[in-house]
Design an enzyme around this catalytic site. Sequence first.
Site, PDB file in Angstrom:
ATOM      1  N   HIS A 270     -17.708 -41.144 -49.440  1.00 46.45           N
ATOM      2  CA  HIS A 270     -16.742 -41.475 -50.502  1.00 46.45           C
ATOM      3  C   HIS A 270     -17.011 -40.640 -51.759  1.00 46.45           C
ATOM      4  O   HIS A 270     -16.919 -41.142 -52.882  1.00 46.45           O
ATOM      5  CB  HIS A 270     -16.825 -42.967 -50.866  1.00 46.45           C
ATOM      6  CG  HIS A 270     -16.282 -43.878 -49.794  1.00 46.45           C
ATOM      7  ND1 HIS A 270     -14.945 -44.139 -49.646  1.00 46.45           N
ATOM      8  CD2 HIS A 270     -16.904 -44.584 -48.815  1.00 46.45           C
ATOM      9  CE1 HIS A 270     -14.760 -44.983 -48.623  1.00 46.45           C
ATOM     10  NE2 HIS A 270     -15.936 -45.260 -48.097  1.00 46.45           N
ATOM     11  N   ASP A 333     -21.311 -47.383 -48.100  1.00 48.97           N
ATOM     12  CA  ASP A 333     -20.470 -47.775 -46.958  1.00 48.97           C
ATOM     13  C   ASP A 333     -19.861 -46.549 -46.285  1.00 48.97           C
ATOM     14  O   ASP A 333     -19.708 -45.499 -46.903  1.00 48.97           O
ATOM     15  CB  ASP A 333     -19.341 -48.700 -47.442  1.00 48.97           C
ATOM     16  CG  ASP A 333     -18.495 -48.043 -48.542  1.00 48.97           C
ATOM     17  OD1 ASP A 333     -19.082 -47.370 -49.412  1.00 48.97           O
ATOM     18  OD2 ASP A 333     -17.268 -48.188 -48.515  1.00 48.97           O
ATOM     19  N   GLU A 334     -19.521 -46.737 -45.038  1.00 46.10           N
ATOM     20  CA  GLU A 334     -18.703 -45.789 -44.274  1.00 46.10           C
ATOM     21  C   GLU A 334     -19.165 -44.340 -44.431  1.00 46.10           C
ATOM     22  O   GLU A 334     -18.336 -43.447 -44.632  1.00 46.10           O
ATOM     23  CB  GLU A 334     -17.236 -45.892 -44.717  1.00 46.10           C
ATOM     24  CG  GLU A 334     -16.664 -47.273 -44.495  1.00 46.10           C
ATOM     25  CD  GLU A 334     -15.228 -47.400 -44.995  1.00 46.10           C
ATOM     26  OE1 GLU A 334     -14.403 -47.941 -44.262  1.00 46.10           O
ATOM     27  OE2 GLU A 334     -14.937 -46.969 -46.119  1.00 46.10           O
ATOM     28  N   ALA A 335     -20.453 -44.104 -44.305  1.00 42.58           N
ATOM     29  CA  ALA A 335     -20.965 -42.728 -44.419  1.00 42.58           C
ATOM     30  C   ALA A 335     -20.821 -42.042 -43.052  1.00 42.58           C
ATOM     31  O   ALA A 335     -21.795 -41.572 -42.468  1.00 42.58           O
ATOM     32  CB  ALA A 335     -22.409 -42.749 -44.898  1.00 42.58           C
ATOM     33  N   HIS A 336     -19.577 -41.992 -42.559  1.00 43.89           N
ATOM     34  CA  HIS A 336     -19.364 -41.512 -41.187  1.00 43.89           C
ATOM     35  C   HIS A 336     -19.657 -40.025 -41.021  1.00 43.89           C
ATOM     36  O   HIS A 336     -19.839 -39.568 -39.899  1.00 43.89           O
ATOM     37  CB  HIS A 336     -17.919 -41.806 -40.748  1.00 43.89           C
ATOM     38  CG  HIS A 336     -17.536 -43.243 -40.883  1.00 43.89           C
ATOM     39  ND1 HIS A 336     -18.385 -44.288 -40.555  1.00 43.89           N
ATOM     40  CD2 HIS A 336     -16.387 -43.826 -41.328  1.00 43.89           C
ATOM     41  CE1 HIS A 336     -17.778 -45.442 -40.797  1.00 43.89           C
ATOM     42  NE2 HIS A 336     -16.574 -45.185 -41.268  1.00 43.89           N
TER      43      HIS A 336
END
Length: 523
Positions: A270, A333-336
């Site tokens: 993000h 979050d969401e560190a894809h």
Amino acid sequence: MSGSRFRRAPAALVMAVVAGTLFAAPAAAEQPTSTRMTSIIPAPVSAQPNPRADYEITGRTAIHAPREAKGVADYLVGVLGSSTGHKLRIEAPKHNPKHGINLVLGGLDRKRGPEAYDLDVTKHGVVLRANADRGLFAGVQTLRQLLPTKSDARRHGWRVSGGTITDEPRFGYRGAMLDVARHFFTVDDVKRYIDLISQYKINHLHLHLADDQGWRIEIKSWPRLATYGGSTEVGGGPGGYYTQEDYKALVAYAAERQITVVPEIDMPGHTNAALASYAELNCDGVAPPLYTGTDVGFSSLCIGKEITYTFIDDVLRELSALTPGPYLHIGSDEAHSTPEPDYLKFIERVMPIVAKHGKTVAGWHEFLKATPPTSALPQYWGTTNSNTEVTEAAQRGNKILMSPANKAYMDMKYDPSTPLGLSWAGYIEVADAYGWNPGTHMQGVPESAVIGLEAPLWSETLENIDHIEFMAFPRLPAYAELGWSAWSTHDWESFRQRLARQGPKWTEQGVDFYRSPQIPWPA
Ligand code: NGO
């Protein structure tokens, strides 16, 4: 007592007069539309209404308060001024408080905590007691709810409903989160949101200050973050950012309303707005373009470069200096796009930086993979009732902040016809928002391991304050009640009736709320 006060309930008046005791009529006949002691949101620990003891505020009413409570007294003058039109004067405390409105510090059992208060309303006046400002402030919010709407006051005067309330919160952390990154909201918008949430005793405002689409806080050592990284938003609008002075003003405004600001800089994912602002933060040294879409999980800070940690140290140092509250939220979050070993390395490196600046680290629950210290605050946003990492953290001693997306995300649509919002975690009507227990929601996370709850409002689809209001109201009061009120008071039927009574007040405040068909709004 004017007869007109009973205009809307003549049958009850007749019954009362026949019975020979004018005041024996049911409370419903006494206060036809104004809020009563049994209508407070969040529900207090106990309330004993006394319809014979309504107190009328007039232009001659004085507020008696000690110097230490001047902040709350000034606030009360302000809110009563804008509702009643009377500018009340503040006077020295009375030795034996009875007449007027009395703010009294001290005298409650210490064990009840700083937010507890007792409120007594008699024909002569109001006595509000608490051990600290925070309790007085909570009591002031209750007092405001005991006032009629402006239209009722025109007919019956500014009557505060009589009786006694004893109150204290269930959880110490009752939060609302606002995403100012996907769409930017002005200082005035955020102040308005602070005013609205503080009415329901919310005491933390989490600001999501940076995401792929925008960086919203001035960082003097990395100026392009705000000037370039903040120059757009979802949909390509002009975006914006808070100068450090703006942010300080917001923090101070929140503090006057007993709200702690929790700033979040989301990382290592993000982060497109930061990566676009400084090429050197990218592993390949090439800055990506600004991003105005709504995808998640495509950006990552460069874990292997030292400058990444210099950058984080600078940002967190400046932010800590501006933030009196204990927490710095690092997202996580969401560190894809960050390989797992890198992610762990990164979080392990960043946590001590937060500590070095004297702050407690908070993060979305994914960061538990890096086993933060027990002082860290994990925020659970999953949609299931079990999560091994969260359970293990609770067992180790971490307090968990509950924001389950399928219950507490105010950006979820109410139903399929809601014009704004998302639906990936489901639809959340008012009954769903109210119908869960943060103290038992997750397997292996007992109430003692829950610090409280927070209701996030992500802004991919929200462009202005009306949109914010429409998604937050009427759900926010449901979360406020889950956070404040003892579970023994939990009762949907009672809640929906009480919530209905807030509608006319919101209309007077210009709040653009969702008229949920589940709530019996007055005509
Ligand atoms: C997720 C995601 C956010 C989205 C949000 C939308 C978390 C913690 N990360 O929640 O980036 O904006 O959903 O509902």
